[in-house]
Design an enzyme around this catalytic site. Structure first.
Site, PDB file in Angstrom:
ATOM      1  CG  ASN A 107     -19.877  19.918  -1.939  1.00  0.00           C
ATOM      2  OD1 ASN A 107     -19.336  19.635  -0.874  1.00  0.00           O
ATOM      3  ND2 ASN A 107     -21.146  20.277  -2.018  1.00  0.00           N
TER       4      ASN A 107
ATOM      5  CG  HIS B  82      -5.100   4.557 -20.542  1.00  0.00           C
ATOM      6  ND1 HIS B  82      -3.788   4.788 -20.205  1.00  0.00           N
ATOM      7  CD2 HIS B  82      -5.835   4.973 -19.480  1.00  0.00           C
ATOM      8  CE1 HIS B  82      -3.726   5.310 -18.992  1.00  0.00           C
ATOM      9  NE2 HIS B  82      -4.956   5.436 -18.529  1.00  0.00           N
TER      10      HIS B  82
ATOM     11  CB  ALA C 149     -27.106  14.307  -9.205  1.00  0.00           C
TER      12      ALA C 149
END
Length: 192
Positions: free
Chosen positions: A89, A119, A162
């Site tokens: 999407n 990092h 979600a």
């Protein structure tokens, strides 16, 4: 540095030192990928045209079942593998230097982030990047606004709710959610 040599070094070493030859070669590929993504994201195209453009970005032929709603962003492009019948999407971001593998028949919701880089914690060495692969097994569903972190594998058929932040592997046939994502249910309990 040729692309195959670059990919081989990235996979074998799992780290890119800031300012190194590998870093410079990665930046060159990234610059071209960003240019191609900008072209894709600033036009109106048919599904077939989108497939062709994404094929150019990732260097892999995509099947007719592949579907993408733009915008689409990839930091590197050439370390992204997409299976058959995959739907992505709009607004997803693929930081694929560490490799992202998307299994067949997977669904990816709006604005999902795949981050394969960490990092260095040392502030004097922050330009160093540590790479880890993200893999979505077959038939996974990643809910909108989720973030999948380096080294995570999402098992077959699993669902990421979600807004989740996935920091650890997700077992097959489960539903996870939250920040950090935790087990919510077995998939079989939700199938009627």
């Amino acid at each position: 540095m040729e692309l195959e040599e670059l990919l081989s070094k990235m996979a074998a070493e799992g780290v890119i030192q800031g300012g190194s030859e590998v870093n410079k070669a990665m930046v060159e590929v990234s610059n071209e990928t960003r240019r191609l993504c900008a072209i894709l994201n600033n036009g109106v195209y048919t599904d077939e045209e989108i497939r062709k453009q994404v094929t150019q970005i990732i260097g892999q032929e995509l099947d007719e079942g592949f579907s993408l709603f733009v915008p689409f962003t990839s930091d590197f492009g050439k370390n992204l593998t997409i299976g058959k019948n995959v739907f992505i999407n709009s607004g997803c971001r693929f930081q694929d230097q560490g490799k992202i593998i998307i299994g067949d028949e997977s669904l990816i919701g709006h604005n999902v982030v795949f981050a394969t880089i960490n990092h260095d914690y040392n502030p004097l060495n922050r330009g160093t990047m540590y790479l880890k692969t993200i893999e979505l097994k077959e038939r996974t569903w990643i809910g909108s606004h989720s973030t999948i972190l380096p080294g995570v594998t999402v098992g077959e058929n699993s669902v990421v709710a979600a807004g989740s932040v996935v920091t650890k592997d997700v077992p097959p046939d489960t539903i996870v959610g939250g920040n950090p994502a935790k087990f919510l249910a077995n998939l079989e309990d939700k199938i009627k």
